[in-house]
Design a protein around this motif. Structure first.
Motif, PDB file in Angstrom:
ATOM      1  N   ALA A   1       1.180  -0.958  -0.008  1.00 45.37           N
ATOM      2  CA  ALA A   1      -0.290   0.047  -0.240  1.00 45.37           C
ATOM      3  C   ALA A   1       0.812   0.960  -0.115  1.00 45.37           C
ATOM      4  O   ALA A   1       2.150   1.482   0.544  1.00 45.37           O
ATOM      5  CB  ALA A   1      -1.546   0.330   1.275  1.00 45.37           C
ATOM      6  N   THR A   2       0.504   2.098  -0.148  1.00 45.96           N
ATOM      7  CA  THR A   2       0.760   3.727  -1.027  1.00 45.96           C
ATOM      8  C   THR A   2       0.097   4.605  -0.731  1.00 45.96           C
ATOM      9  O   THR A   2      -1.713   4.231  -1.032  1.00 45.96           O
ATOM     10  CB  THR A   2       2.274   3.300  -2.238  1.00 45.96           C
ATOM     11  N   GLU A   3       0.343   6.024  -0.073  1.00 42.26           N
ATOM     12  CA  GLU A   3      -0.336   6.787  -0.546  1.00 42.26           C
ATOM     13  C   GLU A   3      -2.117   6.657   0.239  1.00 42.26           C
ATOM     14  O   GLU A   3      -3.227   6.991   0.007  1.00 42.26           O
ATOM     15  CB  GLU A   3      -1.517   7.090  -2.019  1.00 42.26           C
ATOM     16  N   VAL A   4      -1.224   5.705   1.942  1.00 42.55           N
ATOM     17  CA  VAL A   4      -2.388   5.611   2.579  1.00 42.55           C
ATOM     18  C   VAL A   4      -3.242   6.897   3.537  1.00 42.55           C
ATOM     19  O   VAL A   4      -1.734   7.480   3.809  1.00 42.55           O
ATOM     20  CB  VAL A   4      -2.001   4.555   3.980  1.00 42.55           C
ATOM     21  N   LYS A   5      -4.598   7.206   3.368  1.00 45.87           N
ATOM     22  CA  LYS A   5      -4.900   8.118   4.277  1.00 45.87           C
ATOM     23  C   LYS A   5      -6.337   7.317   4.839  1.00 45.87           C
ATOM     24  O   LYS A   5      -6.852   6.210   4.862  1.00 45.87           O
ATOM     25  CB  LYS A   5      -5.793   9.354   3.022  1.00 45.87           C
ATOM     26  N   GLY A   6      -6.103   8.170   5.929  1.00 47.63           N
ATOM     27  CA  GLY A   6      -7.643   8.058   7.141  1.00 47.63           C
ATOM     28  C   GLY A   6      -7.662   8.835   7.730  1.00 47.63           C
ATOM     29  O   GLY A   6      -7.376  10.169   8.005  1.00 47.63           O
ATOM     30  N   ALA A   7      -9.857   8.563   8.544  1.00 53.23           N
ATOM     31  CA  ALA A   7      -9.414   9.696   8.951  1.00 53.23           C
ATOM     32  C   ALA A   7     -11.096   9.442   9.889  1.00 53.23           C
ATOM     33  O   ALA A   7     -11.548   8.045   9.466  1.00 53.23           O
ATOM     34  CB  ALA A   7     -10.503  11.276   8.252  1.00 53.23           C
ATOM     35  N   VAL A   8     -11.110   9.531  10.626  1.00 53.38           N
ATOM     36  CA  VAL A   8     -12.666   9.551  11.238  1.00 53.38           C
ATOM     37  C   VAL A   8     -13.506  10.063  11.921  1.00 53.38           C
ATOM     38  O   VAL A   8     -13.049  11.140  12.170  1.00 53.38           O
ATOM     39  CB  VAL A   8     -12.256   8.435  12.633  1.00 53.38           C
TER      40      VAL A   8
END
Length: 172
Positions: free
Chosen positions: A64-71
């Motif tokens: 995985a590249t360009e990993v982004k996350g939010a809550v």
């Protein structure tokens, strides 16, 4: 028609209503929404891909590249977002691991996005992308005990080029 198939339309309707409810509150100035009783939704500070991945029980692939996350913290249900880029085979494997009752399928592009959640991550909403494939699942409904605390999880796959695919996952 089996019982599970009979429940699917109702579950989709409830899921859609929940997402619309979460996003239809009056704006409080760009970083949250205010409910009728004054409580505000907001983006969790210092909550990103690790927290989203842990809630969804989705292991980030080593590729995985360009990993982004939010809550997004909401008065009723928090919304977890996770996105990354990987190869097509791995992306499809992640989708299959969610155990959707139907395989990935192309989503109609004329569907308006009910939310603007992935915009928080600097990404276009997956529903707005041409050729995006998606699947959704209610983990408790399909007996996925790994995700018994997740009410709904939806995955979108967008092929970027011949070798890479962007994965969008949203759960509550």
């Amino acid at each position: 028609m089996n019982r599970r198939s009979a429940l699917r339309p109702a579950l989709l309707a409830v899921s859609g209503a929940a997402v619309l409810l979460l996003t239809s509150c009056a704006s409080t100035g760009g970083d949250g929404h205010r409910t009728t009783d004054g409580r505000a939704s907001h983006w969790g500070k210092d909550m990103g891909a690790p927290e989203a991945s842990a809630f969804m029980k989705v292991a980030l692939p080593g590729s995985a590249t360009e990993v982004k996350g939010a809550v997004q913290i909401n008065p009723q249900e928090d919304v977890y977002l996770l996105s990354f880029v990987t190869d097509e085979k791995t992306a499809v494997g992640v989708a299959e691991d969610l155990r959707p009752e139907q395989p990935l399928r192309t989503r109609k592009q004329d569907l308006p996005s009910p939310t603007d959640l992935f915009g928080h991550l600097g990404l276009a909403e997956p529903q707005s992308e041409k050729g995006v494939r998606w699947a959704g699942v209610c983990p408790p409904c399909v007996g996925d005990n790994r995700r018994s605390g997740v009410q709904w999880i939806e995955i979108h796959l967008l092929q970027l080029d011949s070798g890479t695919t962007r994965v969008y996952i949203q759960a509550f």
